[in-house]
Motif scaffolding. Structure first.
Motif, PDB file in Angstrom:
ATOM      1  N   LYS A  63      34.442  43.629  37.817  1.00 46.42           N
ATOM      2  CA  LYS A  63      34.861  44.576  38.847  1.00 46.42           C
ATOM      3  C   LYS A  63      35.575  43.870  39.995  1.00 46.42           C
ATOM      4  CE  LYS A  63      31.906  46.508  41.651  1.00 46.42           C
ATOM      5  NZ  LYS A  63      30.825  47.345  42.203  1.00 46.42           N
ATOM      6  N   ARG A  64      35.025  42.739  40.435  1.00 43.63           N
ATOM      7  CA  ARG A  64      35.642  42.024  41.545  1.00 43.63           C
ATOM      8  C   ARG A  64      37.048  41.578  41.194  1.00 43.63           C
ATOM      9  NH1 ARG A  64      32.309  37.321  44.427  1.00 43.63           N
ATOM     10  NH2 ARG A  64      31.066  39.190  44.902  1.00 43.63           N
ATOM     11  N   GLN A  65      37.250  41.106  39.953  1.00 45.86           N
ATOM     12  CA  GLN A  65      38.582  40.674  39.543  1.00 45.86           C
ATOM     13  C   GLN A  65      39.552  41.860  39.538  1.00 45.86           C
ATOM     14  OE1 GLN A  65      38.453  38.522  35.856  1.00 45.86           O
ATOM     15  NE2 GLN A  65      36.616  37.363  36.426  1.00 45.86           N
ATOM     16  N   ILE A  66      39.077  43.017  39.051  1.00 43.57           N
ATOM     17  CA  ILE A  66      39.936  44.203  39.007  1.00 43.57           C
ATOM     18  C   ILE A  66      40.291  44.654  40.417  1.00 43.57           C
ATOM     19  CG2 ILE A  66      40.046  46.626  38.320  1.00 43.57           C
ATOM     20  CD1 ILE A  66      38.259  45.914  35.944  1.00 43.57           C
ATOM     21  N   VAL A  67      39.295  44.695  41.310  1.00 39.98           N
ATOM     22  CA  VAL A  67      39.522  45.115  42.690  1.00 39.98           C
ATOM     23  C   VAL A  67      40.513  44.175  43.370  1.00 39.98           C
ATOM     24  CG1 VAL A  67      38.444  45.307  44.956  1.00 39.98           C
ATOM     25  CG2 VAL A  67      37.353  46.346  42.970  1.00 39.98           C
ATOM     26  N   THR A  68      40.336  42.860  43.166  1.00 44.04           N
ATOM     27  CA  THR A  68      41.230  41.882  43.786  1.00 44.04           C
ATOM     28  C   THR A  68      42.650  42.038  43.285  1.00 44.04           C
ATOM     29  OG1 THR A  68      39.392  40.326  44.019  1.00 44.04           O
ATOM     30  CG2 THR A  68      41.635  39.429  44.146  1.00 44.04           C
ATOM     31  N   SER A  69      42.804  42.280  41.988  1.00 42.45           N
ATOM     32  CA  SER A  69      44.137  42.420  41.406  1.00 42.45           C
ATOM     33  C   SER A  69      44.849  43.648  41.962  1.00 42.45           C
ATOM     34  CB  SER A  69      44.026  42.519  39.878  1.00 42.45           C
ATOM     35  OG  SER A  69      45.292  42.767  39.305  1.00 42.45           O
ATOM     36  N   ILE A  70      44.146  44.793  42.033  1.00 47.47           N
ATOM     37  CA  ILE A  70      44.768  46.022  42.542  1.00 47.47           C
ATOM     38  C   ILE A  70      45.067  45.888  44.029  1.00 47.47           C
ATOM     39  CG2 ILE A  70      44.462  48.496  42.855  1.00 47.47           C
ATOM     40  CD1 ILE A  70      42.713  48.534  40.380  1.00 47.47           C
ATOM     41  N   SER A  71      44.160  45.303  44.795  1.00 45.63           N
ATOM     42  CA  SER A  71      44.370  45.125  46.236  1.00 45.63           C
ATOM     43  C   SER A  71      45.597  44.272  46.510  1.00 45.63           C
ATOM     44  CB  SER A  71      43.135  44.495  46.875  1.00 45.63           C
ATOM     45  OG  SER A  71      42.008  45.322  46.732  1.00 45.63           O
ATOM     46  N   THR A  72      45.769  43.212  45.717  1.00 48.06           N
ATOM     47  CA  THR A  72      46.936  42.352  45.892  1.00 48.06           C
ATOM     48  C   THR A  72      48.221  43.106  45.592  1.00 48.06           C
ATOM     49  OG1 THR A  72      45.610  40.419  45.287  1.00 48.06           O
ATOM     50  CG2 THR A  72      48.015  40.203  45.168  1.00 48.06           C
ATOM     51  N   SER A  73      48.190  43.951  44.562  1.00 48.57           N
ATOM     52  CA  SER A  73      49.385  44.703  44.174  1.00 48.57           C
ATOM     53  C   SER A  73      49.769  45.733  45.233  1.00 48.57           C
ATOM     54  CB  SER A  73      49.155  45.408  42.833  1.00 48.57           C
ATOM     55  OG  SER A  73      48.878  44.461  41.824  1.00 48.57           O
ATOM     56  N   LEU A  74      48.776  46.355  45.892  1.00 49.72           N
ATOM     57  CA  LEU A  74      49.050  47.425  46.852  1.00 49.72           C
ATOM     58  C   LEU A  74      49.121  46.933  48.292  1.00 49.72           C
ATOM     59  CD1 LEU A  74      46.692  50.214  45.437  1.00 49.72           C
ATOM     60  CD2 LEU A  74      49.141  49.910  45.013  1.00 49.72           C
ATOM     61  N   GLY A  75      48.529  45.791  48.561  1.00 49.06           N
ATOM     62  CA  GLY A  75      48.485  45.321  49.930  1.00 49.06           C
ATOM     63  C   GLY A  75      47.495  46.085  50.789  1.00 49.06           C
ATOM     64  N   ARG A  76      46.533  46.743  50.192  1.00 52.80           N
ATOM     65  CA  ARG A  76      45.499  47.494  50.896  1.00 52.80           C
ATOM     66  C   ARG A  76      44.145  47.220  50.245  1.00 52.80           C
ATOM     67  NH1 ARG A  76      47.654  52.079  53.632  1.00 52.80           N
ATOM     68  NH2 ARG A  76      49.596  51.344  54.586  1.00 52.80           N
ATOM     69  N   PRO A  77      43.056  47.239  51.006  1.00 49.48           N
ATOM     70  CA  PRO A  77      41.727  47.082  50.400  1.00 49.48           C
ATOM     71  C   PRO A  77      41.427  48.230  49.430  1.00 49.48           C
ATOM     72  CG  PRO A  77      41.643  46.790  52.783  1.00 49.48           C
ATOM     73  CD  PRO A  77      43.004  47.312  52.469  1.00 49.48           C
ATOM     74  N   VAL A  78      40.776  47.888  48.333  1.00 50.84           N
ATOM     75  CA  VAL A  78      40.434  48.858  47.290  1.00 50.84           C
ATOM     76  C   VAL A  78      38.931  48.794  47.033  1.00 50.84           C
ATOM     77  CG1 VAL A  78      40.706  49.445  44.838  1.00 50.84           C
ATOM     78  CG2 VAL A  78      42.704  48.833  46.216  1.00 50.84           C
ATOM     79  N   HIS A  79      38.331  49.961  46.806  1.00 47.96           N
ATOM     80  CA  HIS A  79      36.904  50.037  46.510  1.00 47.96           C
ATOM     81  C   HIS A  79      36.696  50.784  45.193  1.00 47.96           C
ATOM     82  CE1 HIS A  79      32.582  50.729  47.013  1.00 47.96           C
ATOM     83  NE2 HIS A  79      32.821  51.980  46.675  1.00 47.96           N
ATOM     84  N   ILE A  80      35.762  50.249  44.358  1.00 51.49           N
ATOM     85  CA  ILE A  80      35.386  50.890  43.095  1.00 51.49           C
ATOM     86  C   ILE A  80      33.871  50.844  42.986  1.00 51.49           C
ATOM     87  CG2 ILE A  80      35.573  50.823  40.580  1.00 51.49           C
ATOM     88  CD1 ILE A  80      38.225  49.346  40.918  1.00 51.49           C
ATOM     89  N   ASP A  81      33.253  51.974  42.642  1.00 55.10           N
ATOM     90  CA  ASP A  81      31.796  51.993  42.473  1.00 55.10           C
ATOM     91  C   ASP A  81      31.373  51.270  41.204  1.00 55.10           C
ATOM     92  OD1 ASP A  81      31.272  53.195  44.825  1.00 55.10           O
ATOM     93  OD2 ASP A  81      30.719  55.157  44.007  1.00 55.10           O
ATOM     94  N   SER A  82      32.029  51.574  40.072  1.00 53.44           N
ATOM     95  CA  SER A  82      31.629  50.974  38.796  1.00 53.44           C
ATOM     96  C   SER A  82      32.802  50.970  37.832  1.00 53.44           C
ATOM     97  CB  SER A  82      30.453  51.731  38.172  1.00 53.44           C
ATOM     98  OG  SER A  82      30.817  53.064  37.870  1.00 53.44           O
ATOM     99  N   VAL A  83      32.686  50.094  36.813  1.00 54.78           N
ATOM    100  CA  VAL A  83      33.696  49.970  35.770  1.00 54.78           C
ATOM    101  C   VAL A  83      33.006  50.059  34.418  1.00 54.78           C
ATOM    102  CG1 VAL A  83      35.527  48.538  34.790  1.00 54.78           C
ATOM    103  CG2 VAL A  83      35.085  48.480  37.254  1.00 54.78           C
ATOM    104  N   SER A  84      33.575  50.864  33.505  1.00 51.64           N
ATOM    105  CA  SER A  84      33.029  50.958  32.144  1.00 51.64           C
ATOM    106  C   SER A  84      34.159  50.790  31.140  1.00 51.64           C
ATOM    107  CB  SER A  84      32.322  52.303  31.930  1.00 51.64           C
ATOM    108  OG  SER A  84      33.195  53.382  32.167  1.00 51.64           O
TER     109      SER A  84
END
Length: 556
Positions: A63-84
C-alpha cells in the motif's frame, strides 16, 4: 481381447504404404476423451485457484508503495484505506476509500474522493519487472473544482505535474522505456464548483468521464453529465457533453486545447433554474454548442445557440418562437478576458438583423465591459410575434410593418472613448405601419427614438384615431428597467381608441374607464398619462377629456 477398429479416412490410405498403423493411425477414442477430461480439470483447478488465492495474499504491505507512486504522479498527498488483489476476470487491484488531498490554499476538502477504485494490471509489464495499469476505474467519485479570486484553479498543479511525467500512448501494444498511460474512467461522478472557499449551488452530477493518451503529448478526454442546482427542485436540465484534447506544456496558459461542448435538449425552465436560481416562466428547448481552439491562455471561442418552441409557461400561443444566435470571441488570460466579441442574430447574418460587438477585459469585474448593439432592418413584425408569445391578449387582427435600424452603445464606466460617442444614439423604424385589421392604418410613416443609458424614448408617435382631425393624436413612450410611461394626447374617436385598446391591451388597460358613457360619436380631445411598473397593473390618470372643437360629448 477385441481390437479397436481404426477410423477409415481415404486421405490417410497412402500412409499405410510407408509405415505401420502404429506410427500413423489416429489415437484411440478413449485416449482423446481422457486428455480432454484432464484439460478441463486443469482449467477448473486454475479458476478455483484464481478465485481462492487473492484473499490469502496480503497485498496491503504494498500500500505504501502504491500511495507513494500515485502521490508522486499527481503532486498531491494520497490516502488509501486498504488494497486487495483480484485475479478474475482480469488481474487488478481494488483500492478502498481513495482520497486525493487538497492544496491548503484552495481549502480543506479533498480534490477527489472515491469509495472504490479498480486498477487493471498490464500482465505483460510484469515480465519487465514494472507495474503498469491498463485501466483505472473510479466508482461514483466526488470532485471539488475550485477557482480562486486571483484566477488560479486547484487542478492546475495536477495537470502540470502530469505533463512532466513521461508516458507512452495508452493503446501502444509493446512496452517501451516510458510506461503506458492508463485508460482512466469515472462513472456516476459528482463535480462540485467552488469560488474561493464558497461552494456554489451549481454542480455536475451523474458524470461519466474518460481520459487516455492517444499520442505521446496529447490527452483525449470525454465527459457526459447533467447540471443540477442544490437549492432548486430536481428537474431535467438536458445533457452536457464535452470532448477534445489537451496537450503538454510547462504552464497552464501554454497548454494546447481543442475542446467541443454541447448542452443538448435543455428545457428553458430548467436552464433558468440553473443560471438564475428561479423559474423565469419560459418554456421551450435550448441547444448550445461551443468550440475552444488554441491554448488555455489564448484561444478562439465559437458558440451557437438555438432556441425552439419558445413560449410563456402560463399559456400556449398559436405560434411559438424559434431563434438562432452565433457568437465569436478571442479569449485570453486563462478564460478571464473576452476580446473582439461578435454576436449575430439571425445566425450568420451579415446583411440585416442584430449585431452585438464588445469587450470584456476582466470577467471578474463586469464594470470593465463595453458593448455596441447595431440593429439593421429588423422586421417590426418579428417584434409583434415576440409580443404574441409574451402575452395572449394581443389581437390576431393587429398588423405591423417596417424595419428597425439603429445603434446602442453600452459602457459600464465612462471612459474617454465613451465621452466621444453621441450622448443619445438614434434608431429608426422605417415605413412603420400599424393596422387594426380594417385597412385603416393608425400609423404609416417613419419613427425615430433614442437610447440613453438604460432608457428608451420614442419620439411622439402620430396615430390616426380621428381621421381628418386638425389635432391628430400622438403617443409618447419612455421605457427603462423599472417600467414604462405612456402619454396619449390629441383628438380621438372613442370607438377608434377602444379598438386600439383591445388590439393592444398593454396600452389600453384602464382606458375605457376614463371615457364618457355612453361613447360620443363625435371626436373628443384627451390628455392621458400612465406610469406602469414591470409586473404591476397599469393605471391611467386623466389630465383632460373634453369635446373637440365643433363636437359635443356627454360627460360622466
Amino acid at each position: 481381447m477385441n481390437e479397436q477398429t481404426p477410423i477409415n479416412d481415404p486421405h490417410l490410405d497412402h500412409l499405410s504404404d510407408t509405415g505401420g498403423d502404429d506410427d500413423f493411425g489416429p489415437p484411440p477414442f478413449h485416449a482423446i476423451t481422457h486428455r480432454r477430461a484432464i484439460a478441463v480439470v486443469l482449467v477448473l483447478a486454475v479458476l478455483v485457484l484464481l478465485a481462492l488465492l487473492p484473499p490469502l495474499l496480503n497485498v496491503n504491505r504494498y500500500k505504501r508503495q502504491i500511495v507513494t507512486s500515485i502521490s508522486t504522479s499527481l503532486g498531491r498527498p494520497v490516502h488509501i484505506d486498504s488494497v486487495s488483489l483480484n485475479l478474475l476476470p482480469l488481474p487488478s487491484f481494488t483500492l478502498e476509500n481513495f482520497v486525493i488531498s487538497e492544496d491548503p490554499a484552495f481549502g480543506a476538502e479533498p480534490v477527489l474522493q472515491a469509495n472504490e477504485v479498480r486498477a487493471n494490471l498490464r500482465v505483460s509489464s510484469l515480465w519487465r519487472r514494472r507495474v503498469e495499469f491498463s485501466r483505472i476505474a473510479l466508482d461514483s467519485p466526488s470532485v471539488n473544482l475550485v477557482h480562486l479570486p486571483d484566477g488560479r484553479w486547484n487542478l492546475e498543479s495536477i495537470l502540470l505535474q502530469a505533463s512532466r511525467m513521461p508516458a507512452a500512448p495508452t493503446a501502444q501494444k509493446k512496452a517501451g522505456t516510458a510506461p503506458r498511460f492508463p485508460y482512466i474512467e469515472a462513472t456516476g461522478a459528482r463535480v462540485n464548483l467552488k469560488m474561493g472557499l464558497e461552494k456554489m449551488p451549481i454542480s455536475l452530477t451523474e458524470a461519466d468521464f474518460a481520459l487516455f493518451l492517444p499520442e505521446p503529448n496529447e490527452w483525449h478526454l470525454r465527459l457526459k453529465t447533467h447540471f443540477v442546482r442544490t437549492d432548486a427542485p430536481p428537474t431535467d436540465t438536458g445533457i452536457l457533453r464535452v470532448e477534445g484534447t489537451l496537450g503538454r506544456a510547462s504552464t497552464l496558459a501554454a497548454v494546447p486545447v481543442d475542446l467541443h461542448a454541447d448542452w443538448e435538449t435543455a428545457p428553458l425552465g430548467a436552464v433558468s433554474w440553473v443560471l438564475m436560481g428561479r423559474d423565469a416562466g419560459l418554456r421551450g428547448e435550448m441547444n448550445l454548442t461551443a468550440a475552444v481552439t488554441g491554448t488555455v491562455g489564448s484561444n478562439n471561442l465559437d458558440t451557437h445557440l438555438t432556441l425552439q418552441r419558445v413560449r410563456r409557461a402560463d399559456f400556449v400561443p398559436e405560434h411559438t418562437l424559434d431563434a438562432e444566435l452565433t457568437c465569436k470571441a478571442r479569449v485570453g488570460d486563462v478564460f478571464h478576458a473576452f476580446h473582439n466579441v461578435r454576436c449575430a442574430w439571425p445566425s450568420g447574418t451579415s446583411d440585416g438583423g442584430l449585431m452585438v460587438t464588445g469587450e470584456l477585459p476582466d470577467l471578474r469585474n463586469l464594470q470593465t465591459a463595453q458593448a455596441t448593439a447595431t440593429f439593421k432592418d429588423i422586421p417590426a413584425a418579428s417584434l409583434l410575434d415576440a409580443l404574441r408569445v409574451a402575452s395572449n391578449r394581443v389581437s390576431p387582427t393587429l398588423k405591423v410593418a417596417g424595419g428597425i435600424s439603429g445603434t446602442y452603445v453600452y459602457t459600464a464606466q465612462p471612459t474617454p472613448l465613451h465621452e466621444k460617442l453621441p450622448a443619445a444614439p438614434n434608431f429608426t423604424i422605417t415605413h412603420a405601419t400599424l393596422d387594426l385589421g380594417d385597412n385603416k392604418p393608425l400609423l404609416d410613416q417613419d419613427l425615430t427614438g433614442t437610447l440613453t443609458g438604460n432608457q428608451l424614448t420614442l419620439a411622439p408617435i402620430p396615430l390616426a384615431l380621428a381621421p381628418a382631425s386638425r389635432e391628430p393624436a400622438s403617443l409618447d413612450l419612455k421605457l427603462d428597467e423599472a417600467g414604462y410611461t405612456l402619454h396619449l394626447s390629441g383628438t380621438v374617436l372613442s370607438s377608434r381608441l377602444l379598438q386600439l385598446a383591445k388590439a393592444l391591451p398593454q396600452v389600453g388597460d384602464g382606458l375605457e374607464a376614463l371615457l364618457p358613457t355612453p361613447l360620443p360619436p363625435a371626436p373628443i380631445r384627451v390628455d392621458l398619462l400612465s406610469n406602469r411598473t414591470w409586473g404591476q397593473p397599469q393605471t391611467w390618470s386623466t389630465a383632460a377629456v373634453h369635446p373637440a372643437p365643433h363636437g359635443r360629448i356627454r360627460r360622466r
